[in-house]
Design an enzyme around this catalytic site. Sequence first.
Site, PDB file in Angstrom:
ATOM      1  N   ASP A   1      -4.334   4.154  -2.331  1.00 45.64           N
ATOM      2  CA  ASP A   1      -5.491   4.623  -1.574  1.00 45.64           C
ATOM      3  C   ASP A   1      -5.816   6.064  -1.922  1.00 45.64           C
ATOM      4  O   ASP A   1      -4.979   6.959  -1.754  1.00 45.64           O
ATOM      5  CB  ASP A   1      -5.222   4.513  -0.072  1.00 45.64           C
ATOM      6  CG  ASP A   1      -5.271   3.082   0.421  1.00 45.64           C
ATOM      7  OD1 ASP A   1      -6.224   2.368   0.051  1.00 45.64           O
ATOM      8  OD2 ASP A   1      -4.367   2.679   1.171  1.00 45.64           O
TER       9      ASP A   1
ATOM     10  N   ASP B   1      -7.237  -5.511   3.354  1.00 46.41           N
ATOM     11  CA  ASP B   1      -6.419  -4.325   3.600  1.00 46.41           C
ATOM     12  C   ASP B   1      -6.657  -3.851   5.026  1.00 46.41           C
ATOM     13  O   ASP B   1      -7.801  -3.636   5.429  1.00 46.41           O
ATOM     14  CB  ASP B   1      -6.806  -3.224   2.606  1.00 46.41           C
ATOM     15  CG  ASP B   1      -5.983  -1.950   2.766  1.00 46.41           C
ATOM     16  OD1 ASP B   1      -4.952  -1.987   3.465  1.00 46.41           O
ATOM     17  OD2 ASP B   1      -6.374  -0.918   2.196  1.00 46.41           O
TER      18      ASP B   1
ATOM     19  N   MET C   1     -12.068  -4.640   4.280  1.00 47.32           N
ATOM     20  CA  MET C   1     -11.300  -3.759   5.155  1.00 47.32           C
ATOM     21  C   MET C   1     -11.247  -4.354   6.561  1.00 47.32           C
ATOM     22  O   MET C   1     -12.291  -4.659   7.150  1.00 47.32           O
ATOM     23  CB  MET C   1     -11.933  -2.368   5.203  1.00 47.32           C
ATOM     24  CG  MET C   1     -11.901  -1.611   3.883  1.00 47.32           C
ATOM     25  SD  MET C   1     -10.227  -1.341   3.244  1.00 47.32           S
ATOM     26  CE  MET C   1      -9.495  -0.379   4.582  1.00 47.32           C
TER      27      MET C   1
ATOM     28  N   SER D   1       0.839  -1.193   0.000  1.00 47.52           N
ATOM     29  CA  SER D   1       0.000   0.000   0.000  1.00 47.52           C
ATOM     30  C   SER D   1       0.878   1.248   0.000  1.00 47.52           C
ATOM     31  O   SER D   1       1.624   1.495   0.948  1.00 47.52           O
ATOM     32  CB  SER D   1      -0.916   0.012   1.225  1.00 47.52           C
ATOM     33  OG  SER D   1      -1.620   1.231   1.291  1.00 47.52           O
TER      34      SER D   1
ATOM     35  N   HIS E   1      -0.972  -0.944  -4.366  1.00 42.03           N
ATOM     36  CA  HIS E   1      -2.288  -0.551  -3.850  1.00 42.03           C
ATOM     37  C   HIS E   1      -2.270   0.948  -3.587  1.00 42.03           C
ATOM     38  O   HIS E   1      -1.454   1.452  -2.803  1.00 42.03           O
ATOM     39  CB  HIS E   1      -2.593  -1.321  -2.569  1.00 42.03           C
ATOM     40  CG  HIS E   1      -3.961  -1.085  -2.025  1.00 42.03           C
ATOM     41  ND1 HIS E   1      -5.074  -1.757  -2.472  1.00 42.03           N
ATOM     42  CD2 HIS E   1      -4.402  -0.232  -1.067  1.00 42.03           C
ATOM     43  CE1 HIS E   1      -6.135  -1.345  -1.815  1.00 42.03           C
ATOM     44  NE2 HIS E   1      -5.754  -0.406  -0.953  1.00 42.03           N
TER      45      HIS E   1
ATOM     46  N   MET F   1      -8.293   9.142  -1.004  1.00 40.76           N
ATOM     47  CA  MET F   1      -9.196   9.641   0.035  1.00 40.76           C
ATOM     48  C   MET F   1      -9.574  11.084  -0.268  1.00 40.76           C
ATOM     49  O   MET F   1      -8.729  11.875  -0.681  1.00 40.76           O
ATOM     50  CB  MET F   1      -8.526   9.561   1.408  1.00 40.76           C
ATOM     51  CG  MET F   1      -7.987   8.192   1.766  1.00 40.76           C
ATOM     52  SD  MET F   1      -7.180   8.198   3.386  1.00 40.76           S
ATOM     53  CE  MET F   1      -6.431   6.568   3.391  1.00 40.76           C
TER      54      MET F   1
ATOM     55  N   HIS G   1      -7.935   2.184  -4.944  1.00 40.77           N
ATOM     56  CA  HIS G   1      -8.999   2.017  -3.953  1.00 40.77           C
ATOM     57  C   HIS G   1      -9.608   3.395  -3.672  1.00 40.77           C
ATOM     58  O   HIS G   1      -8.986   4.240  -3.022  1.00 40.77           O
ATOM     59  CB  HIS G   1      -8.385   1.399  -2.690  1.00 40.77           C
ATOM     60  CG  HIS G   1      -9.320   1.259  -1.543  1.00 40.77           C
ATOM     61  ND1 HIS G   1      -8.881   1.078  -0.243  1.00 40.77           N
ATOM     62  CD2 HIS G   1     -10.677   1.250  -1.483  1.00 40.77           C
ATOM     63  CE1 HIS G   1      -9.914   0.975   0.564  1.00 40.77           C
ATOM     64  NE2 HIS G   1     -11.015   1.095  -0.149  1.00 40.77           N
TER      65      HIS G   1
ATOM     66  N   MET H   1     -11.724   5.639  -1.763  1.00 41.50           N
ATOM     67  CA  MET H   1     -12.441   5.916  -0.516  1.00 41.50           C
ATOM     68  C   MET H   1     -13.015   7.318  -0.621  1.00 41.50           C
ATOM     69  O   MET H   1     -12.580   8.254   0.056  1.00 41.50           O
ATOM     70  CB  MET H   1     -11.487   5.763   0.671  1.00 41.50           C
ATOM     71  CG  MET H   1     -11.123   4.332   0.956  1.00 41.50           C
ATOM     72  SD  MET H   1      -9.912   4.160   2.290  1.00 41.50           S
ATOM     73  CE  MET H   1      -8.392   4.269   1.352  1.00 41.50           C
TER      74      MET H   1
END
Length: 215
Positions: A34, A174, A136, A7, A32, A36, A65, A67
């Site tokens: 993330d 994750d 998650m 990640s 990975h 946000m 991913h 979010m």
Amino acid sequence: MVIVAPSMLSADFSRLGEELSRITEAGADWAHLDVMDGMFVPNITIGPLVVEAIRPISDITFDVHLMIQDPIRYVDQFAKAGADYITVHTEAEGDIMGAIERIRELGKHPGISLNPDTPVSEIERYLEHVDLILVMTVQPGFGGQKFRENGPEKISRIRKMADATGRRILVSVDGGINRDTGRRCVEAGVDVLAAGSYLFKQEDMATEIALWKGF
């Protein structure tokens, strides 16, 4: 073989390109990423411009991913930036099924994610439409959290649901993943281990990744 996806949230953001090269050379299968937005989760991380900037550095699979609220707004941008998998949250506001369908239309792999306290039943409607389910095992938004102990049991249930479709659906996890929790998740049926702080702290990341692939 287990897919290992470091990640990038735990990478040194001042040299993100070098960190991407590091995990690639260490034998990672995926990166990975993330994303946000400060609304779905409190923090703000990267956007499509950053993904696009680091895409030429490695041909590793980009597992993005999202979010974020109303993710359909940004699906096209992340697809264009170089994402291979794009995962959205069942808890997010907006047209989640529409986002999944759009990801597929763009030739990318759609995924659905659920938070630790979200019932497994919330993903049932998406099973026929996704290529990945992300479980998650921490509350999304921050790195370095402790692994939720209900994770393996939840993974086992989702593995059975995914297999029952007759389709090839990857199950990913994750949050709080280390050598011990990663092994437990693989035993429960996980295909993809997304891990941040534990992997990035390893001086010999290649040896650690090779070990994980053999779980």
